[in-house]
Design a protein around this motif. Structure first.
Motif, PDB file in Angstrom:
ATOM      1  N   PRO A 223      79.862  -5.458  -9.329  1.00  0.00           N
ATOM      2  CA  PRO A 223      79.557  -7.175  -9.688  1.00  0.00           C
ATOM      3  C   PRO A 223      81.041  -7.664  -9.670  1.00  0.00           C
ATOM      4  O   PRO A 223      81.603  -7.157 -10.705  1.00  0.00           O
ATOM      5  CB  PRO A 223      78.389  -7.252 -10.257  1.00  0.00           C
ATOM      6  N   ASN A 224      81.110  -8.976  -9.080  1.00  0.00           N
ATOM      7  CA  ASN A 224      82.057  -9.828  -9.484  1.00  0.00           C
ATOM      8  C   ASN A 224      83.690  -9.098  -9.091  1.00  0.00           C
ATOM      9  O   ASN A 224      84.581  -9.597  -9.324  1.00  0.00           O
ATOM     10  CB  ASN A 224      82.160 -10.415 -10.721  1.00  0.00           C
ATOM     11  N   GLU A 225      83.645  -7.761  -8.484  1.00  0.00           N
ATOM     12  CA  GLU A 225      84.788  -7.186  -8.243  1.00  0.00           C
ATOM     13  C   GLU A 225      84.984  -6.764  -6.805  1.00  0.00           C
ATOM     14  O   GLU A 225      85.796  -7.229  -5.911  1.00  0.00           O
ATOM     15  CB  GLU A 225      84.973  -6.034  -9.103  1.00  0.00           C
ATOM     16  N   LYS A 226      84.009  -6.053  -6.136  1.00  0.00           N
ATOM     17  CA  LYS A 226      84.192  -5.195  -4.987  1.00  0.00           C
ATOM     18  C   LYS A 226      82.848  -4.846  -4.536  1.00  0.00           C
ATOM     19  O   LYS A 226      82.108  -4.393  -5.194  1.00  0.00           O
ATOM     20  CB  LYS A 226      85.321  -4.470  -4.796  1.00  0.00           C
ATOM     21  N   VAL A 227      83.018  -4.550  -3.210  1.00  0.00           N
ATOM     22  CA  VAL A 227      81.792  -3.788  -2.349  1.00  0.00           C
ATOM     23  C   VAL A 227      82.617  -2.911  -1.651  1.00  0.00           C
ATOM     24  O   VAL A 227      83.539  -3.164  -0.851  1.00  0.00           O
ATOM     25  CB  VAL A 227      80.923  -4.801  -1.731  1.00  0.00           C
ATOM     26  N   GLU A 228      82.019  -1.595  -1.456  1.00  0.00           N
ATOM     27  CA  GLU A 228      82.730  -0.628  -0.613  1.00  0.00           C
ATOM     28  C   GLU A 228      81.677   0.027   0.107  1.00  0.00           C
ATOM     29  O   GLU A 228      80.453   0.465  -0.272  1.00  0.00           O
ATOM     30  CB  GLU A 228      83.337   0.382  -1.613  1.00  0.00           C
ATOM     31  N   VAL A 229      82.060   0.214   1.694  1.00  0.00           N
ATOM     32  CA  VAL A 229      81.240   0.826   2.571  1.00  0.00           C
ATOM     33  C   VAL A 229      81.928   1.769   3.133  1.00  0.00           C
ATOM     34  O   VAL A 229      83.206   1.743   3.098  1.00  0.00           O
ATOM     35  CB  VAL A 229      80.668  -0.187   3.717  1.00  0.00           C
ATOM     36  N   VAL A 230      81.184   2.841   3.506  1.00  0.00           N
ATOM     37  CA  VAL A 230      81.955   4.197   4.487  1.00  0.00           C
ATOM     38  C   VAL A 230      81.203   4.412   5.548  1.00  0.00           C
ATOM     39  O   VAL A 230      80.137   3.642   5.855  1.00  0.00           O
ATOM     40  CB  VAL A 230      81.737   5.407   3.293  1.00  0.00           C
ATOM     41  N   ARG A 231      81.694   4.933   6.475  1.00  0.00           N
ATOM     42  CA  ARG A 231      81.365   5.238   7.716  1.00  0.00           C
ATOM     43  C   ARG A 231      79.785   5.584   7.853  1.00  0.00           C
ATOM     44  O   ARG A 231      79.802   6.774   6.911  1.00  0.00           O
ATOM     45  CB  ARG A 231      82.297   6.153   8.510  1.00  0.00           C
ATOM     46  N   ASN A 232      79.115   5.337   8.664  1.00  0.00           N
ATOM     47  CA  ASN A 232      77.647   5.936   8.773  1.00  0.00           C
ATOM     48  C   ASN A 232      77.910   6.946   9.985  1.00  0.00           C
ATOM     49  O   ASN A 232      77.920   6.269  11.173  1.00  0.00           O
ATOM     50  CB  ASN A 232      76.715   4.726   9.029  1.00  0.00           C
ATOM     51  N   HIS A 233      77.990   8.129   9.677  1.00  0.00           N
ATOM     52  CA  HIS A 233      78.021   9.085  10.945  1.00  0.00           C
ATOM     53  C   HIS A 233      76.614   9.382  11.739  1.00  0.00           C
ATOM     54  O   HIS A 233      76.693   9.831  12.698  1.00  0.00           O
ATOM     55  CB  HIS A 233      78.431  10.502  10.187  1.00  0.00           C
ATOM     56  N   HIS A 234      75.430   8.557  11.231  1.00  0.00           N
ATOM     57  CA  HIS A 234      74.371   8.423  12.067  1.00  0.00           C
ATOM     58  C   HIS A 234      74.412   7.289  13.126  1.00  0.00           C
ATOM     59  O   HIS A 234      73.389   7.043  13.913  1.00  0.00           O
ATOM     60  CB  HIS A 234      73.094   8.507  11.138  1.00  0.00           C
ATOM     61  N   TYR A 235      75.617   6.279  13.006  1.00  0.00           N
ATOM     62  CA  TYR A 235      75.443   5.273  13.639  1.00  0.00           C
ATOM     63  C   TYR A 235      75.576   5.709  15.125  1.00  0.00           C
ATOM     64  O   TYR A 235      76.092   6.594  15.556  1.00  0.00           O
ATOM     65  CB  TYR A 235      76.688   4.234  13.564  1.00  0.00           C
ATOM     66  N   ARG A 236      74.958   4.779  15.929  1.00  0.00           N
ATOM     67  CA  ARG A 236      74.896   5.435  17.442  1.00  0.00           C
ATOM     68  C   ARG A 236      76.022   5.276  18.121  1.00  0.00           C
ATOM     69  O   ARG A 236      76.303   6.294  19.119  1.00  0.00           O
ATOM     70  CB  ARG A 236      73.982   4.129  18.281  1.00  0.00           C
ATOM     71  N   ASP A 237      77.262   4.746  17.688  1.00  0.00           N
ATOM     72  CA  ASP A 237      78.544   4.863  18.323  1.00  0.00           C
ATOM     73  C   ASP A 237      79.764   5.278  17.515  1.00  0.00           C
ATOM     74  O   ASP A 237      80.870   4.977  17.555  1.00  0.00           O
ATOM     75  CB  ASP A 237      78.836   3.386  19.045  1.00  0.00           C
ATOM     76  N   ASP A 238      79.168   6.048  16.407  1.00  0.00           N
ATOM     77  CA  ASP A 238      80.128   6.643  15.410  1.00  0.00           C
ATOM     78  C   ASP A 238      81.553   7.110  15.932  1.00  0.00           C
ATOM     79  O   ASP A 238      82.357   6.950  15.446  1.00  0.00           O
ATOM     80  CB  ASP A 238      79.288   7.528  14.324  1.00  0.00           C
ATOM     81  N   ALA A 239      81.124   7.729  17.146  1.00  0.00           N
ATOM     82  CA  ALA A 239      82.373   8.503  17.521  1.00  0.00           C
ATOM     83  C   ALA A 239      83.580   7.797  17.894  1.00  0.00           C
ATOM     84  O   ALA A 239      84.704   8.263  18.074  1.00  0.00           O
ATOM     85  CB  ALA A 239      82.104   9.198  18.858  1.00  0.00           C
ATOM     86  N   LYS A 240      83.184   6.409  18.074  1.00  0.00           N
ATOM     87  CA  LYS A 240      84.551   5.472  18.644  1.00  0.00           C
ATOM     88  C   LYS A 240      84.881   4.534  17.432  1.00  0.00           C
ATOM     89  O   LYS A 240      85.795   3.789  17.754  1.00  0.00           O
ATOM     90  CB  LYS A 240      83.888   4.624  19.559  1.00  0.00           C
ATOM     91  N   THR A 241      84.125   4.901  16.406  1.00  0.00           N
ATOM     92  CA  THR A 241      84.553   4.145  14.920  1.00  0.00           C
ATOM     93  C   THR A 241      85.894   4.640  14.337  1.00  0.00           C
ATOM     94  O   THR A 241      85.981   6.051  14.356  1.00  0.00           O
ATOM     95  CB  THR A 241      83.558   4.124  14.057  1.00  0.00           C
ATOM     96  N   VAL A 242      86.865   3.904  14.230  1.00  0.00           N
ATOM     97  CA  VAL A 242      88.216   4.360  13.885  1.00  0.00           C
ATOM     98  C   VAL A 242      88.343   4.141  12.180  1.00  0.00           C
ATOM     99  O   VAL A 242      88.683   4.801  11.460  1.00  0.00           O
ATOM    100  CB  VAL A 242      89.463   3.930  14.282  1.00  0.00           C
ATOM    101  N   ILE A 243      87.994   2.953  11.588  1.00  0.00           N
ATOM    102  CA  ILE A 243      88.132   2.733  10.089  1.00  0.00           C
ATOM    103  C   ILE A 243      87.260   3.331   9.560  1.00  0.00           C
ATOM    104  O   ILE A 243      85.822   3.378   9.801  1.00  0.00           O
ATOM    105  CB  ILE A 243      87.672   0.863  10.059  1.00  0.00           C
ATOM    106  N   GLU A 244      87.566   4.274   8.487  1.00  0.00           N
ATOM    107  CA  GLU A 244      86.756   4.966   7.722  1.00  0.00           C
ATOM    108  C   GLU A 244      85.777   4.446   6.595  1.00  0.00           C
ATOM    109  O   GLU A 244      84.857   4.699   6.256  1.00  0.00           O
ATOM    110  CB  GLU A 244      87.714   6.219   7.175  1.00  0.00           C
ATOM    111  N   GLY A 245      86.295   3.092   6.223  1.00  0.00           N
ATOM    112  CA  GLY A 245      85.717   2.429   5.107  1.00  0.00           C
ATOM    113  C   GLY A 245      86.172   1.101   4.900  1.00  0.00           C
ATOM    114  O   GLY A 245      87.436   0.659   5.301  1.00  0.00           O
ATOM    115  N   VAL A 246      85.406   0.234   4.309  1.00  0.00           N
ATOM    116  CA  VAL A 246      86.016  -1.182   3.982  1.00  0.00           C
ATOM    117  C   VAL A 246      85.663  -1.661   2.550  1.00  0.00           C
ATOM    118  O   VAL A 246      84.805  -1.158   2.009  1.00  0.00           O
ATOM    119  CB  VAL A 246      85.283  -2.134   4.821  1.00  0.00           C
ATOM    120  N   THR A 247      86.628  -2.121   1.910  1.00  0.00           N
ATOM    121  CA  THR A 247      86.608  -2.650   0.697  1.00  0.00           C
ATOM    122  C   THR A 247      86.584  -4.272   0.787  1.00  0.00           C
ATOM    123  O   THR A 247      87.410  -4.687   1.178  1.00  0.00           O
ATOM    124  CB  THR A 247      87.681  -2.092  -0.539  1.00  0.00           C
TER     125      THR A 247
END
Length: 539
Positions: A223-247
């Protein structure tokens, strides 16, 4: 049934090269960087990442774009293309829309995603018992029974949506709705995982419980600092995703953004300070990325309280603002000056403008003084305005500029700076007199912006209510031709401009600083959607 598949869907089926179809369209021969973690400034602390409840344009809205996916999405050119749906069809009378989901869709925990997940999510989002403020989207989309459900007169189970089978979603509309497919990329229409939501209640969006269907899933939320997400390897088009995670960094200060961007800690800012923009546009323009948006920066009056229940006072304050000077010297990042709330980026539509646009500034000042005098304000009794805005150097600069433009009227301005969530709460509760705000559309149609000024609309923070305005929008909703609808919208805008419940200042041209080696920024997206799955870092 007449098959209605957008050109993007046809391209998807035949892999036509003219479209940027899905994730990270990396050109041949381009060498990718070893580090594919994106850090972006996100303006403020998000209030939620629940797609059914997140507000358009809010910090949470940006994150939900990467965590979830609706029936459709937009490509890099802003065109609507298939997302979770592989195709859709519309009946002869235009009142039944059938979506066919892609085969094998799953949630981030590996469980199957079906048409029932959309039905559950829609019924949950529209239910008046949840206190949700996004249910109006179902009314705008003309989904059967949405009006009665939002009013609390029918249960959400009677919403016009059903799962014909695991992959087929059928939506019933009260009337043909040309913009319906475009609306399906609004977060309110995204699916949510029923089992997870029912098991964990309001805490289902905590990282330890979280389940998503987009290209990414939640890793942590500080809270009040950051949110971090990582690749969802169950995503329908994960094979074409390049960015591994976002802050996503909760930074309401543009100074802090700039400092961390210059230090290499941020790859994409949320805004650009005017001074730095003017320097970079000459020296290093490749670091600036801009998107024209379907929205306007406005000052909203609370028309329910004196003295701003007086339209003459609102008109006087609006007419003396030199919008051209404002966008040239204060905002200065290519924003078009605004005299109406609907920007001129909808093909074939030209917004209405008030008569004072062409008037001499000296004459406008005298007319404004006369209007205030008639309302009882002048040198012996100056008008005092408490001007509320959320924390931002740019908002403060604009407020100071507007205060100086009002000074010749003898108006005293008190600046009231608030953090994002407190600012939202104050506007929702009507605890303001004049506030920095926005009129924003979620689909390329004038009603997407004008609709929030209807009597009793959940997003109508001003309290403005005019039955003729509402009637014009209702007539436009049933007009068969664009030309007929646009003429009615133009008349509605004339009413809005004359009543002046808001002062449009400029149309959004959202500029950001983006590191030169970060590619995949959209060329056009009026909704402002930027998908991390489309992006990648090069060496």
């Amino acid at each position: 049934m007449n098959k209605f598949v957008l050109s993007a869907a046809i391209s998807a089926a035949f892999a036509l090269p003219s479209f940027h179809l899905f994730a990270a369209d990396v050109p041949q021969g381009v060498e990718l960087a070893s580090n594919q973690h994106l850090v972006r400034a996100n303006g403020a602390e998000p209030d939620t990442v629940d797609p059914g409840f997140v507000g358009s344009g809010s910090p949470g809205d940006v994150i939900v774009n990467d965590l979830f996916e609706g029936l459709v999405i937009e490509n890099l050119d802003g065109e609507t293309i298939p997302g979770q749906a592989q195709s859709w069809s519309i009946s002869e009378d235009g009142k039944t829309v059938t979506f066919v989901l892609r085969d094998g869709l799953t949630w981030s925990d590996g469980s199957p995603l079906t048409a029932n997940d959309f039905v559950y999510a829609w019924q949950r989002a529209v239910d008046s018992k949840t206190g949700n403020s996004t249910g109006f989207n179902f009314q705008t989309a003309n989904v059967v029974n949405a009006d009665q459900i939002v009013a609390g007169d029918k249960p959400s189970s009677e919403l016009g949506v059903k799962a014909q089978d695991a992959r087929t979603l059928v939506v019933s509309l009260t009337r043909p709705t040309p913009y319906f497919i475009s609306m399906m990329s609004i977060k309110t229409f995204f699916p949510v995982p029923q089992a997870t939501v029912e098991m964990h209640g309001d805490s289902w969006t905590r990282a330890e419980h979280f389940v998503s269907n987009g290209a990414y899933t939640l890793k942590q939320w500080v809270p009040n600092e950051k949110v971090e997400v990582v690749r969802n390897h169950h995503y329908r088009d994960d094979a074409k995703t390049v960015i591994e995670g976002v802050t996503y960094l909760a930074l309401s200060s543009q100074n802090a953004e700039l400092t961390r961007y210059q230090a290499g800690e941020i790859h994409m800012t949320n805004r650009v300070q005017l001074e730095y923009y003017q320097k970079l546009i000459k020296e290093s323009p490749e670091q600036i990325q801009a998107l024209r948006l379907l929205g306007s920066y406005v000052y909203a009056f609370n028309t329910r309280v004196a003295p701003f229940d007086n339209a003459d006072i609102r008109r006087a304050l609006s007419m003396v603002i030199d919008r051209e000077l404002l966008v040239d010297k204060v905002t200065g990042q290519g924003e078009p000056a605004a005299y109406s709330v609907v920007p001129d980026i909808i093909a074939g539509y030209e917004g209405a403008v008030p008569s004072f646009k062409a008037a001499d500034r000296k004459e406008l000042l005298e007319k404004a003084k006369a209007l205030l005098a008639e309302a009882g304000y002048g040198p012996s009794k100056p008008l005092t305005i408490k001007l509320t805005y959320n924390t931002s150097e740019n908002h403060k600069k604009i407020a100071l500029a507007i205060a100086s433009m009002w000074k010749p009227l003898g108006v005293n301005v008190q600046l009231n700076n608030m953090e994002w969530n407190a600012y939202l709460s104050a506007k929702t509760a009507g605890d303001f007199t004049v506030a920095r705000s926005y009129a924003f559309g979620d689909f390329a149609e004038p009603s997407s912006v004008l609709g929030s000024f209807q009597c009793g609309h959940v997003s109508n923070e001003t309290g403005f209510c005019d039955s003729k305005f509402d009637d014009l929008l209702a007539q436009a909703a049933t007009a068969a031709k664009d030309s007929e609808r646009y003429q009615l919208y133009h008349q509605a805008e004339d009413i809005l401009n004359d009543a002046a419940p808001v002062i449009p200042l400029y149309h959004y041209n959202h500029t950001r600083l983006v590191k030169a080696n970060l590619k995949g920024f959209p060329a056009n997206n009026p909704k402002g959607n930027i998908y991390a799955k489309d992006m990648f870092f090069v060496k």
